[in-house]
Write a protein that holds these residues in place. Structure first.
Motif, PDB file in Angstrom:
ATOM      1  N   ASN A 298      28.757 -27.729  58.233  1.00 22.95           N
ATOM      2  CA  ASN A 298      28.762 -27.110  56.909  1.00 22.95           C
ATOM      3  C   ASN A 298      29.767 -27.787  55.985  1.00 22.95           C
ATOM      4  O   ASN A 298      29.500 -27.977  54.796  1.00 22.95           O
ATOM      5  N   LEU A 299      30.940 -28.142  56.504  1.00 22.11           N
ATOM      6  CA  LEU A 299      31.924 -28.833  55.681  1.00 22.11           C
ATOM      7  C   LEU A 299      31.385 -30.180  55.217  1.00 22.11           C
ATOM      8  O   LEU A 299      31.553 -30.558  54.052  1.00 22.11           O
ATOM      9  N   VAL A 300      30.742 -30.893  56.101  1.00 19.80           N
ATOM     10  CA  VAL A 300      30.172 -32.184  55.716  1.00 19.80           C
ATOM     11  C   VAL A 300      29.121 -32.008  54.625  1.00 19.80           C
ATOM     12  O   VAL A 300      29.071 -32.768  53.654  1.00 19.80           O
ATOM     13  N   PHE A 301      28.306 -30.974  54.749  1.00 16.53           N
ATOM     14  CA  PHE A 301      27.243 -30.768  53.758  1.00 16.53           C
ATOM     15  C   PHE A 301      27.792 -30.311  52.412  1.00 16.53           C
ATOM     16  O   PHE A 301      27.550 -30.947  51.382  1.00 16.53           O
ATOM     17  N   GLY A 302      28.504 -29.178  52.376  1.00 19.32           N
ATOM     18  CA  GLY A 302      28.915 -28.633  51.089  1.00 19.32           C
ATOM     19  C   GLY A 302      30.097 -27.690  51.149  1.00 19.32           C
ATOM     20  O   GLY A 302      30.349 -26.969  50.186  1.00 19.32           O
ATOM     21  N   GLY A 303      30.831 -27.675  52.253  1.00 23.62           N
ATOM     22  CA  GLY A 303      31.865 -26.675  52.444  1.00 23.62           C
ATOM     23  C   GLY A 303      33.214 -26.996  51.843  1.00 23.62           C
ATOM     24  O   GLY A 303      34.090 -26.135  51.818  1.00 23.62           O
ATOM     25  N   TYR A 304      33.413 -28.220  51.362  1.00 23.49           N
ATOM     26  CA  TYR A 304      34.674 -28.530  50.690  1.00 23.49           C
ATOM     27  C   TYR A 304      34.446 -29.650  49.678  1.00 23.49           C
ATOM     28  O   TYR A 304      33.320 -30.168  49.535  1.00 23.49           O
ATOM     29  N   PHE A 305      35.507 -30.014  48.949  1.00 21.29           N
ATOM     30  CA  PHE A 305      35.327 -30.888  47.789  1.00 21.29           C
ATOM     31  C   PHE A 305      34.758 -32.256  48.156  1.00 21.29           C
ATOM     32  O   PHE A 305      34.028 -32.858  47.368  1.00 21.29           O
ATOM     33  N   SER A 306      35.090 -32.760  49.331  1.00 21.08           N
ATOM     34  CA  SER A 306      34.637 -34.102  49.716  1.00 21.08           C
ATOM     35  C   SER A 306      33.304 -34.088  50.447  1.00 21.08           C
ATOM     36  O   SER A 306      32.970 -35.045  51.141  1.00 21.08           O
ATOM     37  N   SER A 307      32.542 -33.045  50.296  1.00 21.35           N
ATOM     38  CA  SER A 307      31.265 -32.922  51.009  1.00 21.35           C
ATOM     39  C   SER A 307      30.190 -33.817  50.386  1.00 21.35           C
ATOM     40  O   SER A 307      30.299 -34.278  49.251  1.00 21.35           O
ATOM     41  N   ARG A 308      29.132 -34.025  51.144  1.00 19.43           N
ATOM     42  CA  ARG A 308      28.003 -34.838  50.674  1.00 19.43           C
ATOM     43  C   ARG A 308      27.367 -34.253  49.400  1.00 19.43           C
ATOM     44  O   ARG A 308      27.096 -34.970  48.437  1.00 19.43           O
ATOM     45  N   TRP A 309      27.115 -32.966  49.430  1.00 14.48           N
ATOM     46  CA  TRP A 309      26.425 -32.331  48.298  1.00 14.48           C
ATOM     47  C   TRP A 309      27.275 -32.397  47.040  1.00 14.48           C
ATOM     48  O   TRP A 309      26.775 -32.698  45.953  1.00 14.48           O
ATOM     49  N   MET A 310      28.568 -32.113  47.170  1.00 14.87           N
ATOM     50  CA  MET A 310      29.466 -32.185  46.022  1.00 14.87           C
ATOM     51  C   MET A 310      29.541 -33.605  45.476  1.00 14.87           C
ATOM     52  O   MET A 310      29.508 -33.826  44.259  1.00 14.87           O
ATOM     53  N   GLU A 311      29.651 -34.582  46.355  1.00 13.09           N
ATOM     54  CA  GLU A 311      29.697 -35.971  45.919  1.00 13.09           C
ATOM     55  C   GLU A 311      28.437 -36.344  45.148  1.00 13.09           C
ATOM     56  O   GLU A 311      28.488 -37.096  44.173  1.00 13.09           O
ATOM     57  N   ASN A 312      27.310 -35.807  45.570  1.00 15.87           N
ATOM     58  CA  ASN A 312      26.038 -36.135  44.937  1.00 15.87           C
ATOM     59  C   ASN A 312      25.912 -35.492  43.563  1.00 15.87           C
ATOM     60  O   ASN A 312      25.810 -36.179  42.548  1.00 15.87           O
ATOM     61  N   ILE A 313      25.910 -34.147  43.521  1.00 13.38           N
ATOM     62  CA  ILE A 313      25.530 -33.504  42.258  1.00 13.38           C
ATOM     63  C   ILE A 313      26.688 -33.316  41.287  1.00 13.38           C
ATOM     64  O   ILE A 313      26.454 -33.035  40.115  1.00 13.38           O
ATOM     65  N   ARG A 314      27.920 -33.498  41.759  1.00 17.73           N
ATOM     66  CA  ARG A 314      29.050 -33.455  40.822  1.00 17.73           C
ATOM     67  C   ARG A 314      29.568 -34.851  40.500  1.00 17.73           C
ATOM     68  O   ARG A 314      29.558 -35.297  39.358  1.00 17.73           O
ATOM     69  N   GLU A 315      30.030 -35.560  41.535  1.00 19.23           N
ATOM     70  CA  GLU A 315      30.692 -36.837  41.303  1.00 19.23           C
ATOM     71  C   GLU A 315      29.714 -37.923  40.859  1.00 19.23           C
ATOM     72  O   GLU A 315      30.023 -38.709  39.962  1.00 19.23           O
ATOM     73  N   ASP A 316      28.551 -37.985  41.485  1.00 21.84           N
ATOM     74  CA  ASP A 316      27.595 -39.048  41.162  1.00 21.84           C
ATOM     75  C   ASP A 316      26.702 -38.677  39.972  1.00 21.84           C
ATOM     76  O   ASP A 316      26.590 -39.442  39.010  1.00 21.84           O
ATOM     77  N   LYS A 317      26.088 -37.482  40.011  1.00 20.21           N
ATOM     78  CA  LYS A 317      25.116 -37.113  38.982  1.00 20.21           C
ATOM     79  C   LYS A 317      25.733 -36.354  37.808  1.00 20.21           C
ATOM     80  O   LYS A 317      25.160 -36.332  36.719  1.00 20.21           O
ATOM     81  N   GLY A 318      26.851 -35.679  38.019  1.00 20.24           N
ATOM     82  CA  GLY A 318      27.454 -34.904  36.945  1.00 20.24           C
ATOM     83  C   GLY A 318      26.655 -33.678  36.554  1.00 20.24           C
ATOM     84  O   GLY A 318      26.733 -33.199  35.422  1.00 20.24           O
ATOM     85  N   TYR A 319      25.902 -33.094  37.508  1.00 16.33           N
ATOM     86  CA  TYR A 319      25.058 -31.939  37.203  1.00 16.33           C
ATOM     87  C   TYR A 319      25.854 -30.630  37.150  1.00 16.33           C
ATOM     88  O   TYR A 319      25.392 -29.659  36.553  1.00 16.33           O
ATOM     89  N   THR A 320      26.994 -30.569  37.825  1.00 17.75           N
ATOM     90  CA  THR A 320      27.706 -29.301  37.948  1.00 17.75           C
ATOM     91  C   THR A 320      29.201 -29.545  38.060  1.00 17.75           C
ATOM     92  O   THR A 320      29.637 -30.679  38.345  1.00 17.75           O
TER      93      THR A 320
END
Length: 464
Positions: A298-320
């Protein structure tokens, strides 16, 4: 005379002639430094847990009273009465008014608060350790003689109706209520907030009757953590709470049905410029042998700031600005929640990327480096959360409600250290497949609906 030195930047300090300085390896954390817990059950049926945690001369108190509606169907009238009870429990007793309660607690640097949800009433507070007898004395008076004066109930009822109105205007509240209905249907756990109309209809006499019937010691738990002698604290509690008795047992909430895989429900919120994405699926409970591997996945997926999901939709795409996944523990089960808020024009794109990252967890398992980073975060955050008296008291109360002791916490780092990459991969495959999820999207259906429906897996829901 020493040679003059030149100032070096942080980047220069962190590098050598051959590249960045390697970070030293972290040692294994074999055990969480935790106190012993003295546990006893009083003659009135109250379970008491007391632990000495010195450092500051304070004590934390958590009283958990199971307080579920009878039956397996939500009852709006019960929820309204329970909410008003929690708002007015500390407004007076047979011998103290609201000001008297506040003044007596303030004399020992203490305070008390009351919260309620579909599972329990929680009386929480803290104060000077030397003032514990006063805190327990006030608590005993409230538990045995709360008066719920008519003027106070009327005043709090009006305030509660207003607060509910304000809360129901918030997108996060709309999304939460829609998700709970989608996950649990008519089960009582789905009804977390009453309507203003139901609260407005509650009379003081109904609140008093609910207190007599439901605020009982048998089945309840009191946790004390602080600069105290556990045996002396339990003796004081035994003496002062001796008058809190009942032949009834506190009513535990029955296990809700686990959410079944299904299309996401699009809930129309006219004029909304943002959308709330809320996905959910069953998850393992703390005592499940798979839980440690699941926590790391869960941490790897989206459980903390350095997660895959956060990197994708925040850091890379800027969606959220924020995206998070986490576990909610329920009677008899647990659910994984995946949630974020995005602008209307990128709602479909954010959902697409969310599904992609869920699928990537199953198709491209977490790497050793991802797992090690998650492991360090899990152990470090555990230690930080238990470093304070309040954090330890809240955690002990939550674990005790699930039938777990402090030993579960002591062994936690060992279990996390022992998890293998293969076990994390198995957990990702089992719990993160996109086909396991259900949930809701709350937004302006006229704006976000066409693109969402083009993605598939979307059904039209109600109106927020």
């Amino acid at each position: 005379m020493s040679a003059p030195t030149t100032h070096r930047t942080a980047e220069e300090i962190g590098r050598t002639g051959t590249g960045p300085r390697p970070l030293p390896p972290l040692g294994e954390t074999r055990e969480v430094p935790l106190p012993d817990v003295t546990t006893t059950t009083l003659p009135n049926g109250l379970r008491v847990l007391a632990a000495r945690r010195s450092g500051v001369p304070m004590v934390e108190m958590r009283l958990r009273v199971p307080f579920a509606v009878p039956g397996d169907t939500a009852d709006p009238a019960f929820t309204a009465r329970a909410e008003l009870l929690s708002s007015t429990m500390l407004t007076g007793t047979a011998t103290r008014d609201r000001v008297g309660i506040d003044d007596e607690l303030a004399s020992v640097g203490a305070d008390l608060g009351v919260a309620v949800d579909p599972e329990r009433i929680l009386v929480h507070g803290s104060g000077l350790a030397a003032g514990l007898p006063v805190m327990v004395g006030v608590l005993a008076d409230v538990l045995t003689a709360a008066a719920y004066p008519d003027p106070e109930v009327v005043r709090e009822r009006e305030r509660l109706v207003e607060r509910i109105s304000v809360a129901r205007a918030q997108p996060s509240t709309v999304a939460r209520e829609a998700l709970q209905r989608k996950r649990f249907g008519s089960h009582p756990i789905a009804l977390e907030m009453p309507t203003g109309e139901a609260v407005a209809a509650v009379e003081a006499i109904e609140v008093r009757a609910l207190h007599r019937a439901g605020v009982v010691p048998r089945g309840s738990t009191l946790v004390l953590v602080g600069d105290i002698d556990p045996d002396a604290a339990i003796s004081a509690v035994t003496e002062q709470l001796a008058g809190w008795t009942s032949s009834a047992r506190a009513h535990e909430l029955g296990a809700p049905p686990m959410p079944a895989p299904s299309d996401l429900e699009l809930v129309h919120r006219a004029g909304s410029v943002q959308s709330q994405l809320r996905l959910s699926a069953p998850a393992p409970r703390r005592e499940d042998p798979r839980y440690a591997a699941f926590q790391l996945a869960n941490l790897v997926f989206g459980g903390y700031f350095s997660s895959r999901w956060m990197e994708n939709i925040r850091e890379d795409k800027g969606y959220t600005y924020s995206a998070h996944s986490g576990v909610e523990f329920l009677p008899g089960g647990a659910v994984l929640g995946v949630e974020t808020d995005v602008a209307s024009d990128v709602t479909a794109a954010a959902l697409l990327e969310t599904r992609y990252e869920l699928g990537r967890m199953t198709a491209v398992p977490p790497t050793v480096d991802e797992i090690d980073a998650a492991r360090r975060y899990a152990i470090g955050s555990l230690l930080i959360s238990l470093d304070s008296q309040g954090g330890l008291a809240s955690t002990l109360a939550a674990l005790d409600a699930d039938g777990l002791s402090i030993d579960w916490l002591r062994e936690r780092p060992v279990r996390l250290e022992a998890v293998t990459p293969e076990e994390v991969a198995e957990s990702a495959l089992e719990f993160y497949a996109p086909s396991r999820f259900t949930g809701v999207v709350v937004g302006d259906a006229e704006v976000v609906g066409p693109r969402l429906r083009a993605l598939g897996g979307i059904s039209t829901g109600g109106i927020a």
